[in-house]
Design a protein around this motif. Structure first.
Motif, PDB file in Angstrom:
ATOM      1  N   ARG A 198     -15.616   5.224  -5.854  1.00 45.98           N
ATOM      2  CA  ARG A 198     -15.135   4.069  -5.066  1.00 45.98           C
ATOM      3  C   ARG A 198     -16.495   3.573  -4.621  1.00 45.98           C
ATOM      4  NH1 ARG A 198     -12.130   6.188  -0.109  1.00 45.98           N
ATOM      5  NH2 ARG A 198     -14.388   6.261   0.766  1.00 45.98           N
ATOM      6  N   LEU A 255     -13.562   3.548 -11.080  1.00 45.08           N
ATOM      7  CA  LEU A 255     -12.545   3.651 -10.362  1.00 45.08           C
ATOM      8  C   LEU A 255     -11.346   2.671 -10.798  1.00 45.08           C
ATOM      9  CD1 LEU A 255     -10.337   4.870  -7.885  1.00 45.08           C
ATOM     10  CD2 LEU A 255     -11.586   3.171  -6.587  1.00 45.08           C
ATOM     11  N   ALA A 264      -8.013   1.648  -8.975  1.00 44.30           N
ATOM     12  CA  ALA A 264      -7.047   2.082  -8.027  1.00 44.30           C
ATOM     13  C   ALA A 264      -5.483   1.550  -8.165  1.00 44.30           C
ATOM     14  CB  ALA A 264      -7.557   1.542  -6.609  1.00 44.30           C
ATOM     15  N   LYS A 265      -5.316   0.729  -9.126  1.00 44.87           N
ATOM     16  CA  LYS A 265      -3.912   0.418  -9.363  1.00 44.87           C
ATOM     17  C   LYS A 265      -2.869   1.484  -9.158  1.00 44.87           C
ATOM     18  CE  LYS A 265      -2.832  -4.217 -10.398  1.00 44.87           C
ATOM     19  NZ  LYS A 265      -4.201  -4.581  -9.732  1.00 44.87           N
ATOM     20  N   LEU A 295      -2.656   3.634  -7.427  1.00 45.91           N
ATOM     21  CA  LEU A 295      -2.495   4.201  -6.077  1.00 45.91           C
ATOM     22  C   LEU A 295      -1.512   3.088  -5.240  1.00 45.91           C
ATOM     23  CD1 LEU A 295      -6.261   4.914  -5.099  1.00 45.91           C
ATOM     24  CD2 LEU A 295      -4.102   6.675  -5.783  1.00 45.91           C
ATOM     25  N   GLU A 296      -1.390   2.044  -5.952  1.00 46.34           N
ATOM     26  CA  GLU A 296      -0.532   1.261  -5.359  1.00 46.34           C
ATOM     27  C   GLU A 296       1.226   1.808  -5.336  1.00 46.34           C
ATOM     28  OE1 GLU A 296      -0.588  -2.854  -7.049  1.00 46.34           O
ATOM     29  OE2 GLU A 296       0.356  -3.672  -5.388  1.00 46.34           O
ATOM     30  N   LEU A 316       1.634   4.928  -5.122  1.00 44.90           N
ATOM     31  CA  LEU A 316       1.627   5.754  -4.119  1.00 44.90           C
ATOM     32  C   LEU A 316       1.995   5.075  -2.666  1.00 44.90           C
ATOM     33  CD1 LEU A 316      -1.151   8.577  -3.469  1.00 44.90           C
ATOM     34  CD2 LEU A 316       0.610   8.162  -1.810  1.00 44.90           C
ATOM     35  N   LEU A 329       5.365   5.604  -0.543  1.00 40.17           N
ATOM     36  CA  LEU A 329       5.220   5.749   1.136  1.00 40.17           C
ATOM     37  C   LEU A 329       6.254   4.882   1.940  1.00 40.17           C
ATOM     38  CD1 LEU A 329       1.490   6.369   2.146  1.00 40.17           C
ATOM     39  CD2 LEU A 329       3.409   8.069   2.449  1.00 40.17           C
ATOM     40  N   ARG A 356       7.752   5.140   6.075  1.00 37.77           N
ATOM     41  CA  ARG A 356       6.907   4.208   7.252  1.00 37.77           C
ATOM     42  C   ARG A 356       7.501   4.190   8.337  1.00 37.77           C
ATOM     43  NH1 ARG A 356       3.943   1.659   2.938  1.00 37.77           N
ATOM     44  NH2 ARG A 356       2.105   2.559   2.795  1.00 37.77           N
ATOM     45  N   TRP A 373       7.470   7.215  11.027  1.00 36.80           N
ATOM     46  CA  TRP A 373       6.064   7.432  11.617  1.00 36.80           C
ATOM     47  C   TRP A 373       5.454   6.345  12.653  1.00 36.80           C
ATOM     48  CZ3 TRP A 373       4.285   7.336   6.682  1.00 36.80           C
ATOM     49  CH2 TRP A 373       3.403   6.465   6.045  1.00 36.80           C
ATOM     50  N   LEU A 429       2.613  12.592   6.390  1.00 39.02           N
ATOM     51  CA  LEU A 429       2.373  11.218   5.648  1.00 39.02           C
ATOM     52  C   LEU A 429       1.548  10.281   6.256  1.00 39.02           C
ATOM     53  CD1 LEU A 429       5.952  11.028   4.174  1.00 39.02           C
ATOM     54  CD2 LEU A 429       4.025  12.175   3.283  1.00 39.02           C
ATOM     55  N   GLU A 430       1.285  10.146   7.372  1.00 34.15           N
ATOM     56  CA  GLU A 430       0.605   9.226   7.838  1.00 34.15           C
ATOM     57  C   GLU A 430      -1.019   9.189   7.266  1.00 34.15           C
ATOM     58  OE1 GLU A 430       0.968   8.589  12.062  1.00 34.15           O
ATOM     59  OE2 GLU A 430      -0.008   6.706  12.307  1.00 34.15           O
ATOM     60  N   LEU A 442      -1.575  10.478   4.645  1.00 40.72           N
ATOM     61  CA  LEU A 442      -1.738  10.147   3.308  1.00 40.72           C
ATOM     62  C   LEU A 442      -2.067   8.498   3.421  1.00 40.72           C
ATOM     63  CD1 LEU A 442       0.744  11.108   0.502  1.00 40.72           C
ATOM     64  CD2 LEU A 442      -0.735   9.182   0.102  1.00 40.72           C
ATOM     65  N   ASP A 443      -1.374   7.831   4.213  1.00 41.97           N
ATOM     66  CA  ASP A 443      -1.689   6.340   4.298  1.00 41.97           C
ATOM     67  C   ASP A 443      -2.951   6.078   4.757  1.00 41.97           C
ATOM     68  OD1 ASP A 443      -0.049   3.944   4.290  1.00 41.97           O
ATOM     69  OD2 ASP A 443      -0.395   3.522   6.504  1.00 41.97           O
ATOM     70  N   TRP A 478      -5.467   8.034   4.172  1.00 42.16           N
ATOM     71  CA  TRP A 478      -6.340   8.469   2.939  1.00 42.16           C
ATOM     72  C   TRP A 478      -6.261   6.983   1.714  1.00 42.16           C
ATOM     73  CZ3 TRP A 478      -5.648   8.504  -2.513  1.00 42.16           C
ATOM     74  CH2 TRP A 478      -6.527   9.162  -3.520  1.00 42.16           C
ATOM     75  N   LEU A 479      -5.364   6.280   1.606  1.00 41.65           N
ATOM     76  CA  LEU A 479      -5.239   5.206   1.043  1.00 41.65           C
ATOM     77  C   LEU A 479      -5.958   4.152   1.594  1.00 41.65           C
ATOM     78  CD1 LEU A 479      -1.391   4.972  -0.197  1.00 41.65           C
ATOM     79  CD2 LEU A 479      -3.392   5.167  -1.527  1.00 41.65           C
ATOM     80  N   PRO A 499      -9.107   3.104   2.189  1.00 41.72           N
ATOM     81  CA  PRO A 499     -10.196   2.545   1.790  1.00 41.72           C
ATOM     82  C   PRO A 499      -9.944   2.188   0.324  1.00 41.72           C
ATOM     83  CG  PRO A 499     -10.714   4.469   2.538  1.00 41.72           C
ATOM     84  CD  PRO A 499      -9.200   4.346   2.653  1.00 41.72           C
ATOM     85  N   TYR A 500      -8.897   2.364  -0.205  1.00 43.16           N
ATOM     86  CA  TYR A 500      -8.614   1.953  -1.695  1.00 43.16           C
ATOM     87  C   TYR A 500      -7.740   0.459  -1.894  1.00 43.16           C
ATOM     88  CZ  TYR A 500      -9.980   6.589  -3.166  1.00 43.16           C
ATOM     89  OH  TYR A 500     -10.738   7.860  -3.043  1.00 43.16           O
ATOM     90  N   ARG A 501      -7.169   0.297  -0.590  1.00 45.64           N
ATOM     91  CA  ARG A 501      -6.387  -0.817  -0.637  1.00 45.64           C
ATOM     92  C   ARG A 501      -6.937  -2.092  -1.105  1.00 45.64           C
ATOM     93  NH1 ARG A 501      -3.367   1.661   3.689  1.00 45.64           N
ATOM     94  NH2 ARG A 501      -1.510   2.572   2.737  1.00 45.64           N
ATOM     95  N   PHE A 542      -8.956  -2.491  -3.547  1.00 43.39           N
ATOM     96  CA  PHE A 542      -9.155  -2.511  -5.043  1.00 43.39           C
ATOM     97  C   PHE A 542      -8.195  -2.832  -5.563  1.00 43.39           C
ATOM     98  CE2 PHE A 542     -12.431   0.515  -3.528  1.00 43.39           C
ATOM     99  CZ  PHE A 542     -13.574   0.221  -4.372  1.00 43.39           C
ATOM    100  N   TRP A 543      -6.938  -2.899  -4.918  1.00 45.01           N
ATOM    101  CA  TRP A 543      -5.617  -3.577  -5.632  1.00 45.01           C
ATOM    102  C   TRP A 543      -4.969  -4.582  -5.274  1.00 45.01           C
ATOM    103  CZ3 TRP A 543      -4.065   1.451  -3.051  1.00 45.01           C
ATOM    104  CH2 TRP A 543      -3.001   1.217  -2.015  1.00 45.01           C
TER     105      TRP A 543
END
Lengths: 104, 104
Positions: A23, A69, A71-72, A74-75, A77, A81, A85, A88, B74-75, B77-78, B80-81, B83-85, B87-88
């Motif tokens: 990253r 990387l 990251a596509k 990961l979308e 994922l 989610l 959402r 929470w 799961l939050e 996980l959200d 964690w995602l 910093p990758y956002r 990228f996509w």
DNA sequence: TTATTATATTACCCTTTGGTTATATAAATG
DNA sequence: CATTTATATAACCAAAGGGTAATATAATAA
């Protein structure tokens, strides 16, 4: 790309570390070996799994192989989610309460 | 809750299915057995792992045990995602291009 | 072409995982 | 209390996973 493979690929801590290194910037296998606490074949094996999950791409630079990387996937994922959402997000919980306000 | 355990718990397709069933409504073990293609002990084992990852909670109802989704973890996980956002997200990609517009 | 450098694959090992059947536990019911 | 119902645990097994050392491959450099 397959969701199962994606989750599978992400389930391993060393692989998640590799993604975080990538990253920041592209890396050769050798660099990733130094950054991680794994042997070279160990890193290569993880990179293979990440590649097969579509999370990284490679290009050659002389003898080196530079990994990037991607990251596509990961979308997916993020999409997965989605339906969770509301469970929470306390603001939406409030909204729910409001919408159900018919009950005494 | 531990991130490793979370990813680990989510890496198994049957467990993700169970979470989706519980997203709709609470379920007894017996109901989950019928919904899945697993044996009763199989389901119980998966539920144990989901419990240990904090993704489900149980309460007793007579002899039955009712499982509920707990999406809080799961939050993570959200997060964690997060910093990758960039990228996509193509919109942000455009922003990046704009910010780097100094180069010819 | 031979040697060097960088990476991927193979061969092995041990541990973990996911599944099952058999058994233990717990609560309700006759 | 004995039986039934519902679930959890134990015991076991085959397959997969992750790690390493040894080896094959690929590209550059001498």
């Amino acid at each position: 790309m397959n969701t199962d493979k994606l989750f599978e690929a992400l389930s391993e801590p060393n692989r998640r570390s590799i993604l975080e290194y990538l990253r920041v910037q592209d890396r050769s296998v050798g660099e990733l070996v130094e950054l991680s606490s794994l042997s070279q074949p160990g890193v290569s094996k993880h990179l293979r799994i990440l590649r097969e999950a579509g999370l990284v791409t490679v290009r050659s630079d002389a003898q080196k192989r530079l990994y990037s990387l991607n990251a596509k996937p990961l979308e997916q994922l993020d999409d997965w989610l989605g339906p969770y959402r509301r469970f929470w997000s306390s603001k939406l919980d409030d909204l729910e309460r409001f919408l159900n306000e018919d009950e005494p």
